[in-house]
Scaffold this motif. Sequence first.
Motif, PDB file in Angstrom:
ATOM      1  N   UNK B 196      72.677  25.092 102.672  1.00 33.56           N
ATOM      2  CA  UNK B 196      73.859  24.499 103.308  1.00 33.56           C
ATOM      3  C   UNK B 196      74.505  25.439 104.323  1.00 33.56           C
ATOM      4  N   UNK B 198      77.641  25.922 105.298  1.00 30.37           N
ATOM      5  CA  UNK B 198      78.813  26.683 104.841  1.00 30.37           C
ATOM      6  C   UNK B 198      79.556  27.439 105.933  1.00 30.37           C
ATOM      7  N   UNK B 200      82.812  28.876 107.509  1.00 30.85           N
ATOM      8  CA  UNK B 200      83.971  29.295 106.707  1.00 30.85           C
ATOM      9  C   UNK B 200      85.111  28.281 106.781  1.00 30.85           C
ATOM     10  N   UNK B 283      85.639  22.733  99.514  1.00 32.64           N
ATOM     11  CA  UNK B 283      84.372  23.473  99.629  1.00 32.64           C
ATOM     12  C   UNK B 283      83.235  22.724  98.922  1.00 32.64           C
ATOM     13  N   UNK B 666      69.907  32.545 100.063  1.00 31.08           N
ATOM     14  CA  UNK B 666      70.458  31.184 100.127  1.00 31.08           C
ATOM     15  C   UNK B 666      69.554  30.098  99.548  1.00 31.08           C
ATOM     16  N   UNK B 681      79.548  25.956  95.612  1.00 31.46           N
ATOM     17  CA  UNK B 681      80.712  26.798  95.930  1.00 31.46           C
ATOM     18  C   UNK B 681      80.194  28.157  96.388  1.00 31.46           C
ATOM     19  N   UNK B 682      81.084  28.938  96.979  1.00 28.61           N
ATOM     20  CA  UNK B 682      80.645  30.194  97.605  1.00 28.61           C
ATOM     21  C   UNK B 682      80.451  31.330  96.601  1.00 28.61           C
ATOM     22  N   UNK B 683      80.799  31.095  95.335  1.00 27.30           N
ATOM     23  CA  UNK B 683      80.490  32.113  94.334  1.00 27.30           C
ATOM     24  C   UNK B 683      79.052  31.965  93.859  1.00 27.30           C
ATOM     25  N   UNK B 685      76.614  29.807  95.649  1.00 28.63           N
ATOM     26  CA  UNK B 685      75.739  29.739  96.813  1.00 28.63           C
ATOM     27  C   UNK B 685      75.974  31.041  97.561  1.00 28.63           C
ATOM     28  N   UNK B 687      75.921  33.695 100.318  1.00 26.55           N
ATOM     29  CA  UNK B 687      75.666  34.103 101.693  1.00 26.55           C
ATOM     30  C   UNK B 687      75.785  35.637 101.707  1.00 26.55           C
ATOM     31  N   UNK B 688      75.092  36.290 102.634  1.00 27.75           N
ATOM     32  CA  UNK B 688      75.149  37.757 102.627  1.00 27.75           C
ATOM     33  C   UNK B 688      76.592  38.240 102.786  1.00 27.75           C
ATOM     34  N   UNK B 689      76.934  39.299 102.052  1.00 24.59           N
ATOM     35  CA  UNK B 689      78.261  39.924 102.170  1.00 24.59           C
ATOM     36  C   UNK B 689      78.092  41.291 102.839  1.00 24.59           C
TER      37      UNK B 689
END
Lengths: 158, 750
Positions: B196, B198, B200, B283, B666, B681-683, B685, B687-689
């Motif tokens: 997805x 995503x 922000x 989200x 991902x 959700x972003x926790x 799924x 994405x690179x931090x």
Amino acid sequence: MSSPQEIKLTVNGKAERLSVRPWVSLLDTLRHHLHLNGTKKGCDHGQCGACTVICDGERILSCLTLGVMKDGSEITTIEGLGQPGNLHPLQEAFLEHDAYQCGYCTPGQICSGVALMKEGHANTREEVKELMSGNLCRCGANTNIIDAIMAVKDGAHE
Amino acid sequence: MSQPTLPHTQAEIGRPRRRIVGVQKVTGQATYAAEYTPDDLLYGYVVNATITRGTITGIDERAAREIEGVVEIIHHLRRPKLGYFDMQYSDIDAPPGSPFRPFYDAEIQFAEQPIALVVAETFEAARYAASLVEVTYDKAPFDVDLHKNLDTARKPKKGIDSILKPMPPDDYGDFDGAYAAASATYEGEVYHRSQHHNPLEMHATITVYEADGKLTIYDKTQGTTNSQIYISGVFGMKMSDVRVIAPFVGGGFGSGLRPQYQLVMSVMAALHLQRNVCVQLDREQMYTFGHRPETLQRLRFGASADGKLTAVSHEAFAETSRFEDYHEAVVNHAGMLYPVENVHLEYKLVPLDRYSPLDMRAPGGLTGVLAVETVMDQLADQLGMDPLAFRLKNYTTTDVSSGKPYSSKELRACYEQAAERFGWDQRKPTGKHPQRGNRLVGHGMASGIWDAIMLPAKATARLTTEGKLLIQCALNDCGQGAYTVMSQIAADELGLPFEDVTFEYADSKLDASPVQGGSFTTGVVGSAVKAACFALKDKIFHLAQILDGFPLGDALLPDVTFTGGEIVLNADPSVRIPFTDIIAFNKGKALEVSKTNVPNPFKIKKYARNSHAASFVEVEVDAQLGVVYVTRAVTAVAAGRIMNPQTARSQILGGMVWGIGMALREETLLDRQLGKFMNTNLAEYHIPVHADIGELDVIFVEEKDEIINDLGVKGLGEVGTISMAPAIANAIFNATGKVMTQFPVKLGDL
């Protein structure tokens, strides 16, 4: 559903008296009640960091806090850090390092970075990366964001 | 006294420029879709279906309506009139089929389908009341499983989007014979799940219901014109009664290439209530529309003993919905990158009870090249060749799959410059497993390719009464830097300082623009801006020719230079006509020209037109835990002329981060029993931090392209993503000797 409560907040140095219902997050208090839309909503679940503000000197996720819980607090948002013509050094560094693309995570990254530097835990680039990792950037400006913070930390923008 | 020299205007094109909207973005002044503040704004919250297929039998609104502040509940039984024909729901990026119609009828076609909108005086009341809407259903059986339904795979229907996403060419040569005769062969599968976008910023729309019944719409979209066309179609409104504005977009990556359902719902509520309405998805709802399709690829590659790629078979099976044939160019790339003579290609769709997939950064190219470039390393390994040497052995300046020469191709320079910067000569052969502490170290590389697409576009240029330049186009920008680059192009064309150019954008009342995607914005809209500025220059010059006293004599346009806001006679630079004199001569009125730039098909269709890239990556793999760290990477890009090196570099850096996401992070996990995505959700799924990103370095190699467009520009958004993901997989192979076939790579794979 309980009735609105009167709260006092000092936001960006300005005293505000507000009437908010207890179920309104601090984020929506800022956005919907004070029209301070610089603080962003990216997930509303404390997972992305876009809503980071500085509350009584500490960076917090404003979506995970209710407005009424912060009665009496001092809040600094992106609007309070600096304005066009009078930028905070980290805002200036973000421009110089192109530390953003879409700009949506940017206010949270900057608030988080400013508070991080005051915390004093992050000394190396690796530590800054680790302690900034709660602020997601989907455009992939990561290295530029860390470059900007390191430049200010090292005094390039003092 | 010496002759005055021509005043020097700094060339804007090629100059690093800060973004013109930068100060707004770093101070919180940039206004995104959900942040406008019209009077008496209502908030809508979407209710999504809890079944995956079936029919709505009842909607009980009683509990929801008890909540203070609830104004209305909209659904298929209570809504404004909607269009009847599929065409009315179509948009610029729609694949062939029947687009989903929100709130059209009681039918449920996919999990989490939006079925109602609760509108209230506050966001909180709408959200709470939405949770109280009770819906009953007749459930129907469904199937969302790609692997189990491969036997139903079929070729996609062709549509207008096949122009941008060409179907694979017919087989050529003799694959079976060449594969049987090959000295080295590799057969394997590559698989990734749905992903997805995503962005922000969550999708949001504010519709302002104007006093005359017209609509002003603030939408999160990658095309204001596209949203305008769509809304005017769905509601049968005049285009001129629908105005869409979107100057700031908090990331798109393809999610805004089609109008999303919050747009139609916001408009529905505004028309029904004759009020201003904001609808923002949460989200979790961001996982209820388009996504990169789950795709299974089967590859058989063969090479001769001297390292020539001789046989390629590349087959792909991708999910789509039951109602649209979303398709991508997945299997086309091996034959474009390498001069292989015996090729079998197949791309098939498996229709399932899911929502239609949607273009997501580097659609098709990322999926397909990831497979091709990891298989290339397997062949190189079998042949005992260095992966870079193997690619150079198979270098081509002609796209063998189409038989056309490349309009320009500096991929060799990408390989050479990136290899040198990276220190590729330090790479150890696979199997040596050099270690740093308890981490295995590996080096990998891969190529990238993306189409340089040209489309028509229109722009307007105006010389203002102050002698400055205004350019206009409905184009909007999600952060790639288009506003800044368009201003640079215009400044150079008219010889004005950058500060004297204003760009008006992101408003559908301006000249229609294609969507911003596919890496084509700078080439397509930039060419229109250049053409409009050139036409304006011509108009200014014609007035200059007839000024009192004829100061330019019989000079023609090539005999003068436009610089510093003046026309200067080349033969005698003391003759200067300020633009303000032209305006005065024009009785104080501004001069304006609109121009549509149409690419010359006869010129460009003789060539293959692509940007290229090469990525070189170092990984460390924790020997005990299997955690992969991308410690450093270099990507070199050949994409024609680089307009703004600062924003261009950021584009490639972003692509490299996306490559890390594709390779290591991902995936959206599907519960096949329930038919719905689980980690929404972003926790969950990932994405690179920041902590995931090592040292990233970008090189732009010199590439001159006189075919593609007058600017010589090919685009940057996708190509840097494409080479990065396979380079990571190849570096993991180099470190561990393990072949990566499922993405993202997980601890268990190592």
